[in-house]
Design a protein around this motif. Structure first.
Motif, PDB file in Angstrom:
ATOM      1  N   THR A   1     -11.409  42.999  17.425  1.00 55.40           N
ATOM      2  CA  THR A   1     -12.026  44.190  16.858  1.00 55.40           C
ATOM      3  C   THR A   1     -11.076  44.822  15.848  1.00 55.40           C
ATOM      4  O   THR A   1      -9.868  44.649  15.942  1.00 55.40           O
ATOM      5  N   ASN A   2     -11.658  45.519  14.902  1.00 52.29           N
ATOM      6  CA  ASN A   2     -10.850  46.299  13.961  1.00 52.29           C
ATOM      7  C   ASN A   2     -10.963  47.783  14.296  1.00 52.29           C
ATOM      8  O   ASN A   2     -10.569  48.638  13.529  1.00 52.29           O
ATOM      9  N   GLY A   3     -11.507  48.092  15.452  1.00 52.41           N
ATOM     10  CA  GLY A   3     -11.704  49.468  15.873  1.00 52.41           C
ATOM     11  C   GLY A   3     -13.108  49.977  15.616  1.00 52.41           C
ATOM     12  O   GLY A   3     -13.516  50.989  16.157  1.00 52.41           O
ATOM     13  N   GLU A   4     -13.853  49.279  14.774  1.00 50.01           N
ATOM     14  CA  GLU A   4     -15.225  49.675  14.468  1.00 50.01           C
ATOM     15  C   GLU A   4     -16.227  48.547  14.723  1.00 50.01           C
ATOM     16  O   GLU A   4     -17.376  48.807  15.040  1.00 50.01           O
ATOM     17  N   SER A   5     -15.785  47.315  14.530  1.00 51.49           N
ATOM     18  CA  SER A   5     -16.670  46.166  14.689  1.00 51.49           C
ATOM     19  C   SER A   5     -16.115  45.221  15.740  1.00 51.49           C
ATOM     20  O   SER A   5     -14.904  45.130  15.940  1.00 51.49           O
TER      21      SER A   5
END
Length: 69
Positions: free
Chosen positions: A38-42
């Motif tokens: 994850t990139n923190g959003e996706s």
């Protein structure tokens, strides 16, 4: 290709059901390991190559020793 899904309760966890058409497209099945990131959003699910798994099983120790030296 975007597809809207809902999480499904699975014991104390949640699961996402992936349609057969997507599994066939990616050439993955229930034996395929999936890397989750994850990139923190996706959320990104990436199939790990079966060839890579075979190589790691066969040569993983040697490759690790090379990386450590």
């Amino acid at each position: 290709m975007a597809m809207v899904k809902r999480l499904t309760k699975h014991g104390n966890s949640h699961a996402i059901v992936i349609d057969k058409a997507i599994l066939d497209l990616l050439e993955i099945d229930s034996d395929t390991e999936i890397a989750l990131s994850t990139n923190g959003e996706s959320l990104v699910l990436t199939p790990i190559s079966k060839a890579l798994n075979r190589t790691h099983k066969k040569y993983g120790d040697v490759l690790q020793r090379l990386a450590d030296s």
